[in-house]
Write a protein that holds these residues in place. Structure first.
Motif, PDB file in Angstrom:
ATOM      1  N   GLY A   1       0.795  -1.222   0.000  1.00  0.00           N
ATOM      2  CA  GLY A   1       0.000   0.000   0.000  1.00  0.00           C
ATOM      3  C   GLY A   1       0.830   1.276   0.000  1.00  0.00           C
ATOM      4  O   GLY A   1       2.071   1.253  -0.041  1.00  0.00           O
ATOM      5  N   GLU A   2       0.111   2.380   0.070  1.00  0.00           N
ATOM      6  CA  GLU A   2       0.739   3.693  -0.096  1.00  0.00           C
ATOM      7  C   GLU A   2       1.620   4.083   1.097  1.00  0.00           C
ATOM      8  O   GLU A   2       2.646   4.734   0.914  1.00  0.00           O
ATOM      9  CB  GLU A   2      -0.337   4.747  -0.334  1.00  0.00           C
ATOM     10  CG  GLU A   2      -1.184   4.512  -1.582  1.00  0.00           C
ATOM     11  CD  GLU A   2      -0.384   4.645  -2.876  1.00  0.00           C
ATOM     12  OE1 GLU A   2       0.793   4.999  -2.823  1.00  0.00           O
ATOM     13  OE2 GLU A   2      -0.968   4.382  -3.948  1.00  0.00           O
ATOM     14  N   LEU A   3       1.233   3.696   2.314  1.00  0.00           N
ATOM     15  CA  LEU A   3       2.101   4.039   3.451  1.00  0.00           C
ATOM     16  C   LEU A   3       3.427   3.293   3.343  1.00  0.00           C
ATOM     17  O   LEU A   3       4.499   3.869   3.573  1.00  0.00           O
ATOM     18  CB  LEU A   3       1.434   3.722   4.798  1.00  0.00           C
ATOM     19  CG  LEU A   3       2.300   4.173   5.983  1.00  0.00           C
ATOM     20  CD1 LEU A   3       2.350   5.689   6.089  1.00  0.00           C
ATOM     21  CD2 LEU A   3       1.823   3.576   7.303  1.00  0.00           C
TER      22      LEU A   3
ATOM     23  N   GLU B   1       5.156  11.923  -2.989  1.00  0.00           N
ATOM     24  CA  GLU B   1       3.933  11.705  -3.787  1.00  0.00           C
ATOM     25  C   GLU B   1       3.115  10.554  -3.212  1.00  0.00           C
ATOM     26  O   GLU B   1       1.874  10.594  -3.206  1.00  0.00           O
ATOM     27  CB  GLU B   1       4.274  11.428  -5.262  1.00  0.00           C
ATOM     28  CG  GLU B   1       2.998  11.269  -6.099  1.00  0.00           C
ATOM     29  CD  GLU B   1       3.234  11.048  -7.587  1.00  0.00           C
ATOM     30  OE1 GLU B   1       4.324  11.390  -8.086  1.00  0.00           O
ATOM     31  OE2 GLU B   1       2.313  10.535  -8.250  1.00  0.00           O
ATOM     32  N   GLU B   2       3.801   9.515  -2.707  1.00  0.00           N
ATOM     33  CA  GLU B   2       3.071   8.376  -2.145  1.00  0.00           C
ATOM     34  C   GLU B   2       2.248   8.788  -0.913  1.00  0.00           C
ATOM     35  O   GLU B   2       1.183   8.225  -0.665  1.00  0.00           O
ATOM     36  CB  GLU B   2       4.024   7.235  -1.783  1.00  0.00           C
ATOM     37  CG  GLU B   2       4.903   6.712  -2.921  1.00  0.00           C
ATOM     38  CD  GLU B   2       4.152   5.998  -4.042  1.00  0.00           C
ATOM     39  OE1 GLU B   2       2.921   6.091  -4.121  1.00  0.00           O
ATOM     40  OE2 GLU B   2       4.839   5.335  -4.854  1.00  0.00           O
ATOM     41  N   LEU B   3       2.751   9.763  -0.162  1.00  0.00           N
ATOM     42  CA  LEU B   3       1.961  10.273   0.969  1.00  0.00           C
ATOM     43  C   LEU B   3       0.681  10.928   0.462  1.00  0.00           C
ATOM     44  O   LEU B   3      -0.380  10.819   1.087  1.00  0.00           O
ATOM     45  CB  LEU B   3       2.774  11.289   1.782  1.00  0.00           C
ATOM     46  CG  LEU B   3       3.691  10.756   2.873  1.00  0.00           C
ATOM     47  CD1 LEU B   3       4.385  11.921   3.570  1.00  0.00           C
ATOM     48  CD2 LEU B   3       2.940   9.912   3.890  1.00  0.00           C
ATOM     49  N   SER B   4       0.793  11.616  -0.691  1.00  0.00           N
ATOM     50  CA  SER B   4      -0.409  12.205  -1.300  1.00  0.00           C
ATOM     51  C   SER B   4      -1.364  11.110  -1.766  1.00  0.00           C
ATOM     52  O   SER B   4      -2.586  11.263  -1.690  1.00  0.00           O
ATOM     53  CB  SER B   4      -0.026  13.099  -2.480  1.00  0.00           C
ATOM     54  OG  SER B   4       0.807  14.156  -2.051  1.00  0.00           O
ATOM     55  N   HIS B   5      -0.803   9.990  -2.252  1.00  0.00           N
ATOM     56  CA  HIS B   5      -1.653   8.854  -2.643  1.00  0.00           C
ATOM     57  C   HIS B   5      -2.351   8.262  -1.414  1.00  0.00           C
ATOM     58  O   HIS B   5      -3.507   7.870  -1.483  1.00  0.00           O
ATOM     59  CB  HIS B   5      -0.825   7.751  -3.300  1.00  0.00           C
ATOM     60  CG  HIS B   5      -0.249   8.131  -4.628  1.00  0.00           C
ATOM     61  ND1 HIS B   5       0.422   7.218  -5.411  1.00  0.00           N
ATOM     62  CD2 HIS B   5      -0.248   9.295  -5.318  1.00  0.00           C
ATOM     63  CE1 HIS B   5       0.827   7.821  -6.523  1.00  0.00           C
ATOM     64  NE2 HIS B   5       0.435   9.076  -6.479  1.00  0.00           N
ATOM     65  N   LEU B   6      -1.616   8.192  -0.307  1.00  0.00           N
ATOM     66  CA  LEU B   6      -2.201   7.672   0.941  1.00  0.00           C
ATOM     67  C   LEU B   6      -3.439   8.484   1.311  1.00  0.00           C
ATOM     68  O   LEU B   6      -4.464   7.941   1.720  1.00  0.00           O
ATOM     69  CB  LEU B   6      -1.158   7.741   2.073  1.00  0.00           C
ATOM     70  CG  LEU B   6      -1.604   7.194   3.426  1.00  0.00           C
ATOM     71  CD1 LEU B   6      -1.608   5.672   3.418  1.00  0.00           C
ATOM     72  CD2 LEU B   6      -0.692   7.702   4.545  1.00  0.00           C
TER      73      LEU B   6
ATOM     74  N   ARG C   1       0.138   6.407 -11.890  1.00  0.00           N
ATOM     75  CA  ARG C   1       1.316   7.003 -11.257  1.00  0.00           C
ATOM     76  C   ARG C   1       2.327   5.923 -10.838  1.00  0.00           C
ATOM     77  O   ARG C   1       3.532   6.173 -10.821  1.00  0.00           O
ATOM     78  CB  ARG C   1       0.910   7.844 -10.038  1.00  0.00           C
ATOM     79  CG  ARG C   1       0.060   9.055 -10.377  1.00  0.00           C
ATOM     80  CD  ARG C   1       0.722   9.971 -11.384  1.00  0.00           C
ATOM     81  NE  ARG C   1       2.014  10.463 -10.902  1.00  0.00           N
ATOM     82  CZ  ARG C   1       2.942  11.034 -11.676  1.00  0.00           C
ATOM     83  NH1 ARG C   1       2.741  11.145 -12.984  1.00  0.00           N
ATOM     84  NH2 ARG C   1       4.076  11.463 -11.164  1.00  0.00           N
ATOM     85  N   GLU C   2       1.835   4.720 -10.514  1.00  0.00           N
ATOM     86  CA  GLU C   2       2.763   3.650 -10.119  1.00  0.00           C
ATOM     87  C   GLU C   2       3.638   3.235 -11.306  1.00  0.00           C
ATOM     88  O   GLU C   2       4.825   2.918 -11.132  1.00  0.00           O
ATOM     89  CB  GLU C   2       2.021   2.434  -9.546  1.00  0.00           C
ATOM     90  CG  GLU C   2       0.976   2.719  -8.465  1.00  0.00           C
ATOM     91  CD  GLU C   2       1.427   3.551  -7.277  1.00  0.00           C
ATOM     92  OE1 GLU C   2       2.450   4.247  -7.339  1.00  0.00           O
ATOM     93  OE2 GLU C   2       0.710   3.518  -6.268  1.00  0.00           O
ATOM     94  N   ILE C   3       3.062   3.251 -12.500  1.00  0.00           N
ATOM     95  CA  ILE C   3       3.866   2.937 -13.682  1.00  0.00           C
ATOM     96  C   ILE C   3       4.881   4.053 -13.944  1.00  0.00           C
ATOM     97  O   ILE C   3       6.041   3.791 -14.295  1.00  0.00           O
ATOM     98  CB  ILE C   3       2.952   2.704 -14.911  1.00  0.00           C
ATOM     99  CG1 ILE C   3       2.093   1.443 -14.714  1.00  0.00           C
ATOM    100  CG2 ILE C   3       3.785   2.601 -16.197  1.00  0.00           C
ATOM    101  CD1 ILE C   3       2.882   0.138 -14.633  1.00  0.00           C
TER     102      ILE C   3
HETATM  103 MN    MN Z   1       1.235   5.219  -4.895  1.00  0.00          MN
END
Ligand code: MN
Ligand code: MN
Length: 268
Positions: free
Chosen positions: A34-36, A64-69, A166-168
């Motif tokens: 997951g994002e965290l 950016e992953e924190l923004s996804h979280l 965004r993961e790609i």
């Molecule tokens: Mn993400």
């Protein structure tokens, strides 16, 4: 430093809340891929990294992953809305979410297991960390794929499409980051592998007819360039083990110690 901007990176819209699906979404909030987990893995790797361009890569994507979280957490929270209010039906449907969490999101996965730092892969070697991150992005991508197939809510699908895309992008950035280090694919760590032995493939699953399925290894496309050793368990003399003894000792004094810089300790 961090600064929170009071809007989501992608605006989330949900038609009809679906609490069961909201719980599935927690896989990308507090789950192993997951994002965290992504945010913490890249950020901690970034703190460890002295290479300025790789540090930027890790800290930018970690942020950016924190923004996804925040996006996936908000999405899950919207789907879990019917769990709020303390109803007996909600508590029976999911005691952990309804009673412990009051119907909100928490750092657990879709099965209710608590998030743990054991999910993280941080090695202190930028090339190895980047390989871990490429695989982590692939896992996150396929998890979003699976979640997208499990709902009909278009607003939810759109938000997941954004996150999946965004993961790609991240996967590509990590691949290009790895490439920028200029290391050959098998140049890993300090010591050179033992010549000869390194090129032997141990064919440990041979067998035909009554002994088992037909062996694929000898004609597999990936075997190219390897010396195949059939049944090393029964033919140990075919393994080039003699060359191991002493092979690392030579390397210590020469090129393979190139990464190690002397550490100076202050006099007591
Ligand atoms: Mn993400
Ligand atoms: Mn990512």
């Amino acid at each position: 430093m961090y600064h929170h901007i009071k809007k989501l990176m992608y605006t989330v819209r949900v038609g009809t809340p679906d609490p069961v699906y909201g719980k599935m979404l927690l896989e990308q909030f507090g789950g192993q891929n997951g994002e965290l987990a992504a945010a913490m893995q890249y950020t901690v790797q970034g703190i460890n990294t002295t290479n300025p361009s790789i540090k930027d890569l890790l800290m930018d994507i970690g942020t950016e992953e924190l923004s996804h979280l925040e996006v996936v957490g908000t999405l899950a929270m919207m789907h879990l809305k019917p769990m709020k209010g303390g109803s007996r039906a909600a508590a029976e449907a999911d005691p952990l979410l309804a009673i412990t969490g009051g119907g909100g999101v928490n750092l657990v996965d879709s099965a209710g297991s608590a998030w743990t730092a054991n999910y993280l892969k941080v090695t202190g070697e930028p090339d190895i960390d980047l390989r871990n991150n490429i695989a982590a992005e692939a896992r996150a991508k396929v998890t979003y794929d699976r979640l997208m197939r499990l709902t009909d809510d278009q607003g939810t699908i759109d938000a997941l499409q954004f996150l999946m895309t965004r993961e790609i992008t991240h996967m590509r950035a990590f691949m290009q980051g790895l490439e920028s280090l200029g290391k050959a694919p098998l140049d890993v760590g300090f010591y050179a592998p033992t010549p000869g032995l390194v090129d032997q493939f141990f064919n440990d699953s041979t067998g035909e007819g009554e002994d088992g399925a037909k062996d694929e290894t000898t004609r597999a496309p990936w075997i190219k360039g390897f010396e195949i050793v059939d049944n090393p368990g029964f033919n140990p003399e075919k393994m080039k083990l003699d060359e191991v003894a002493g092979s690392a000792k030579q390397d210590i004094s020469t090129s393979s110690r190139k990464h190690i810089e002397p550490v100076e300790h202050a006099a007591e």
